[in-house]
Scaffold this motif. Sequence first.
Motif, PDB file in Angstrom:
ATOM      1  N   VAL A   1       0.849  -1.187   0.000  1.00 49.34           N
ATOM      2  CA  VAL A   1       0.000   0.000   0.000  1.00 49.34           C
ATOM      3  C   VAL A   1       0.888   1.241   0.000  1.00 49.34           C
ATOM      4  O   VAL A   1       1.757   1.391   0.871  1.00 49.34           O
ATOM      5  CB  VAL A   1      -0.929   0.028   1.225  1.00 49.34           C
ATOM      6  N   VAL A   2       0.652   2.129  -0.979  1.00 45.39           N
ATOM      7  CA  VAL A   2       1.488   3.312  -1.126  1.00 45.39           C
ATOM      8  C   VAL A   2       0.600   4.559  -1.172  1.00 45.39           C
ATOM      9  O   VAL A   2      -0.144   4.769  -2.132  1.00 45.39           O
ATOM     10  CB  VAL A   2       2.349   3.233  -2.412  1.00 45.39           C
ATOM     11  N   ASP A   3       0.695   5.388  -0.134  1.00 41.86           N
ATOM     12  CA  ASP A   3      -0.081   6.624  -0.068  1.00 41.86           C
ATOM     13  C   ASP A   3       0.613   7.545   0.916  1.00 41.86           C
ATOM     14  O   ASP A   3       1.102   7.096   1.954  1.00 41.86           O
ATOM     15  CB  ASP A   3      -1.517   6.334   0.387  1.00 41.86           C
ATOM     16  N   ASP A   4       0.670   8.847   0.599  1.00 43.35           N
ATOM     17  CA  ASP A   4       1.406   9.770   1.456  1.00 43.35           C
ATOM     18  C   ASP A   4       0.557  10.371   2.572  1.00 43.35           C
ATOM     19  O   ASP A   4       1.039  11.221   3.327  1.00 43.35           O
ATOM     20  CB  ASP A   4       2.052  10.880   0.628  1.00 43.35           C
TER      21      ASP A   4
ATOM     22  N   ARG B   1      -3.826   5.880   4.552  1.00 38.96           N
ATOM     23  CA  ARG B   1      -3.054   4.656   4.332  1.00 38.96           C
ATOM     24  C   ARG B   1      -3.349   3.630   5.419  1.00 38.96           C
ATOM     25  O   ARG B   1      -3.507   2.438   5.139  1.00 38.96           O
ATOM     26  CB  ARG B   1      -1.559   4.978   4.292  1.00 38.96           C
TER      27      ARG B   1
ATOM     28  N   GLU C   1       3.961  -0.951   3.561  1.00 34.79           N
ATOM     29  CA  GLU C   1       3.317   0.322   3.238  1.00 34.79           C
ATOM     30  C   GLU C   1       4.380   1.395   3.094  1.00 34.79           C
ATOM     31  O   GLU C   1       5.415   1.361   3.763  1.00 34.79           O
ATOM     32  CB  GLU C   1       2.277   0.702   4.293  1.00 34.79           C
TER      33      GLU C   1
ATOM     34  N   ALA D   1       5.149   5.785   1.850  1.00 35.35           N
ATOM     35  CA  ALA D   1       4.594   7.125   1.662  1.00 35.35           C
ATOM     36  C   ALA D   1       5.119   7.805   0.407  1.00 35.35           C
ATOM     37  O   ALA D   1       4.703   8.915   0.087  1.00 35.35           O
ATOM     38  CB  ALA D   1       4.901   7.993   2.884  1.00 35.35           C
TER      39      ALA D   1
ATOM     40  N   LEU E   1      -1.728   2.163  -5.066  1.00 32.38           N
ATOM     41  CA  LEU E   1      -1.087   3.450  -4.850  1.00 32.38           C
ATOM     42  C   LEU E   1      -1.962   4.619  -5.265  1.00 32.38           C
ATOM     43  O   LEU E   1      -2.823   4.500  -6.125  1.00 32.38           O
ATOM     44  CB  LEU E   1       0.225   3.518  -5.624  1.00 32.38           C
ATOM     45  N   ASP E   2      -1.686   5.751  -4.629  1.00 31.21           N
ATOM     46  CA  ASP E   2      -2.360   7.005  -4.940  1.00 31.21           C
ATOM     47  C   ASP E   2      -1.732   7.594  -6.193  1.00 31.21           C
ATOM     48  O   ASP E   2      -0.507   7.682  -6.316  1.00 31.21           O
ATOM     49  CB  ASP E   2      -2.178   7.969  -3.762  1.00 31.21           C
TER      50      ASP E   2
ATOM     51  N   LYS F   1     -11.219   6.763  -5.223  1.00 31.70           N
ATOM     52  CA  LYS F   1     -11.038   6.777  -3.776  1.00 31.70           C
ATOM     53  C   LYS F   1     -12.378   6.757  -3.051  1.00 31.70           C
ATOM     54  O   LYS F   1     -12.454   6.343  -1.889  1.00 31.70           O
ATOM     55  CB  LYS F   1     -10.239   8.015  -3.350  1.00 31.70           C
TER      56      LYS F   1
END
Length: 213
Positions: free
Chosen positions: A3-6, A11, A29, A31, A50-51, A95
């Motif tokens: 999981v990739v999200d800043d 996240r 995970e 960022a 990912l975002d 999202k």
Amino acid sequence: MLVVDDQPLFRAGLVALLNASPDLTVVGEAADGDTAVRLAESSSPDVILLDIRLPGIVALKRVATAARLLVLTTFDLDEHVHEALRLGAAGFVLKESEPARLIAAIAAVASGEMQFSPTVMRRLVAAYLRGDTGVSPSGSVGLDGLTDREREVLRLVGTGLTNAAIATRLTVTEGTVKTHLNRVMTKLRLTSRAQAVVMAYESRLVVPQAVTA
């Protein structure tokens, strides 16, 4: 899953949701894109979620052939969707989607299918129709080496059909479709089905009005 999200809170919610699913395991995970690449190389996830606005998203091109990329995007078509497609993204999910929709999208992508949110597909097609993608609709660029059947398979892939659906449409076996698609990707030097979709649009094999999302 990686999981990739800043956004830490978002996240954390994704990780909790995915770990609660009996068929999914989050192996890491991150960022940012660079951290994601390091984790992808060390943990070998099947799918990276990912975002699309993630800093360093281009770095993920290094792992796009080893893991399936499922991209989270907002309601409006994001300017980075086209870039993500070229990087090899296998699917796009809003999202705002319900948790069950996200889980289903992950399963589809993990099994080798492409997964487009209907809204994303409609807006992607509309953008190509308006010419907002930066792509010049200059004709069937780079397709001279394809046979008629290979062009048809590429066109159908561009409309979002699965291999099974294409096989039904062409009255052939699914294995035959895979063979044709593999030849298309080899001839055009494509590394993912998503890139084949991009090529179908860029070469104008796909008529935007014909796509129903």
